[in-house]
Enzyme design. Structure first.
Site, PDB file in Angstrom:
ATOM      1  N   SER A  41       0.823  -1.210   0.000  1.00 50.12           N
ATOM      2  CA  SER A  41       0.000   0.000   0.000  1.00 50.12           C
ATOM      3  C   SER A  41       0.859   1.262   0.000  1.00 50.12           C
ATOM      4  CB  SER A  41      -0.906   0.009   1.235  1.00 50.12           C
ATOM      5  OG  SER A  41      -1.581  -1.211   1.356  1.00 50.12           O
TER       6      SER A  41
HETATM    7  N1  SAH Z   1      -1.039  -5.147   3.966  1.00 51.67           N
HETATM    8  C1  SAH Z   1      -0.282  -5.365   2.745  1.00 51.67           C
HETATM    9  C2  SAH Z   1      -1.005  -4.888   1.497  1.00 51.67           C
HETATM   10  C3  SAH Z   1      -1.907  -5.891   1.084  1.00 51.67           C
HETATM   11  S1  SAH Z   1      -2.556  -5.952  -0.530  1.00 51.67           S
HETATM   12  C4  SAH Z   1       1.091  -4.743   2.796  1.00 51.67           C
HETATM   13  O1  SAH Z   1       1.386  -4.022   3.762  1.00 51.67           O
HETATM   14  O2  SAH Z   1       1.872  -4.995   1.899  1.00 51.67           O
HETATM   15  C5  SAH Z   1      -3.909  -7.030  -0.092  1.00 51.67           C
HETATM   16  C6  SAH Z   1      -3.530  -8.432   0.265  1.00 51.67           C
HETATM   17  O3  SAH Z   1      -4.703  -9.084   0.695  1.00 51.67           O
HETATM   18  C7  SAH Z   1      -2.990  -9.238  -0.912  1.00 51.67           C
HETATM   19  O4  SAH Z   1      -1.743  -9.792  -0.587  1.00 51.67           O
HETATM   20  C8  SAH Z   1      -4.051 -10.315  -1.131  1.00 51.67           C
HETATM   21  O5  SAH Z   1      -3.523 -11.553  -1.567  1.00 51.67           O
HETATM   22  C9  SAH Z   1      -4.649 -10.422   0.274  1.00 51.67           C
HETATM   23  N2  SAH Z   1      -6.012 -10.979   0.342  1.00 51.67           N
HETATM   24  C10 SAH Z   1      -7.059 -10.745  -0.490  1.00 51.67           C
HETATM   25  N3  SAH Z   1      -8.130 -11.448  -0.086  1.00 51.67           N
HETATM   26  C11 SAH Z   1      -7.765 -12.152   1.024  1.00 51.67           C
HETATM   27  C12 SAH Z   1      -8.436 -13.071   1.886  1.00 51.67           C
HETATM   28  N4  SAH Z   1      -9.696 -13.430   1.686  1.00 51.67           N
HETATM   29  N5  SAH Z   1      -7.737 -13.582   2.939  1.00 51.67           N
HETATM   30  C13 SAH Z   1      -6.446 -13.240   3.154  1.00 51.67           C
HETATM   31  N6  SAH Z   1      -5.753 -12.380   2.368  1.00 51.67           N
HETATM   32  C14 SAH Z   1      -6.398 -11.832   1.311  1.00 51.67           C
END
Ligand code: SAH
Length: 212
Positions: A62
């Site tokens: 992000s």
């Molecule tokens: N917090 C992260 C940014 C995440 S981007 C950072 O600091 O880098 C969103 C993430 O959520 C992605 O890696 C995606 O694979 C994950 N995601 C999406 N749906 C999900 C679910 N149902 N359960 C767990 N993770 C999920």
């Protein structure tokens, strides 16, 4: 890598966050976590640009300002137990750990999960991780004082919200008619939820059901 360039870029980014009204203790946490360690080598030069960056498998780390805003909305405090849905690069989890929180984080994409676990080990961060679909949370360690979704949804699943303790906060990117906003729910001491609060616009990948 040019350490001096990164140092100067980081100073500039921290000033940008300060000017945006991010509280000092969150700035301090962000100053201690090296964002370059959460990026693929080819992108490390951009670590302190205020932009989201690709981390593979169609996912992103992000934007720093968004991480800072979400962290502030979460009202962090040392030793509070927080569940993050969407570990991704692990950067947001590391910021929460730097604030002294007890962090649980789940990720649905196996390679991202494995990379994050290895990163946490190398950086000696005691973050509890699981490879699982976080749509319905991680009941084994519930209740949590805070829940943070870093993937967008119309509304968090009731089973996930059920894992929030009394007085707890859930912060998430609310997806509504092609727009996204940072949003927050507060759980009252009687177990009910206060009306949803809506904040700044944001841009997150969607929360996806099932593992990959
Ligand atoms: N917090 C992260 C940014 C995440 S981007 C950072 O600091 O880098 C969103 C993430 O959520 C992605 O890696 C995606 O694979 C994950 N995601 C999406 N749906 C999900 C679910 N149902 N359960 C767990 N993770 C999920």
């Amino acid at each position: 890598m040019h350490t001096y360039k990164l140092y100067k870029d980081r100073e500039r980014l921290l000033q940008l966050l300060a000017d945006a009204g991010i509280p000092p203790r969150i700035l301090q946490a962000m100053a201690t976590v090296p964002r370059e360690h959460f990026l693929p080598p080819a992108l490390q030069h951009f670590a302190y640009e205020n932009t989201a960056l690709p981390i593979g498998w169609g996912q992103t780390i992000s934007q720093p300002l968004t991480v800072a805003k979400m962290t502030a909305l979460l009202e962090p405090a040392p030793s509070l137990k927080v569940l993050e849905i969407g570990t991704g690069s692990g950067y947001q989890a590391a910021i929460l750990a730097a604030l002294g929180m007890e962090v649980y984080s789940v990720e649905r994409q196996r390679r991202l999960y494995e990379t994050a676990v290895e990163r946490f080990r190398r950086l000696e961060l005691a973050i509890h991780c699981a490879y699982r679909d976080g749509t319905m949370g991680w009941p084994a360690y519930a209740p949590y004082d805070r829940i943070l979704l870093t993937a967008a949804t119309e509304f968090p699943h009731p089973d996930l919200l059920g894992q929030l303790g009394p007085g707890g906060l859930c912060v998430f990117p609310l997806h509504n008619e092609n727009r996204q906003y940072l949003a927050r729910l507060r759980r009252n001491d009687d177990g009910s939820f206060s009306p949803i609060e809506r904040f700044d616009p944001c841009e997150f990948v969607p929360l996806r059901p099932s593992i990959a």
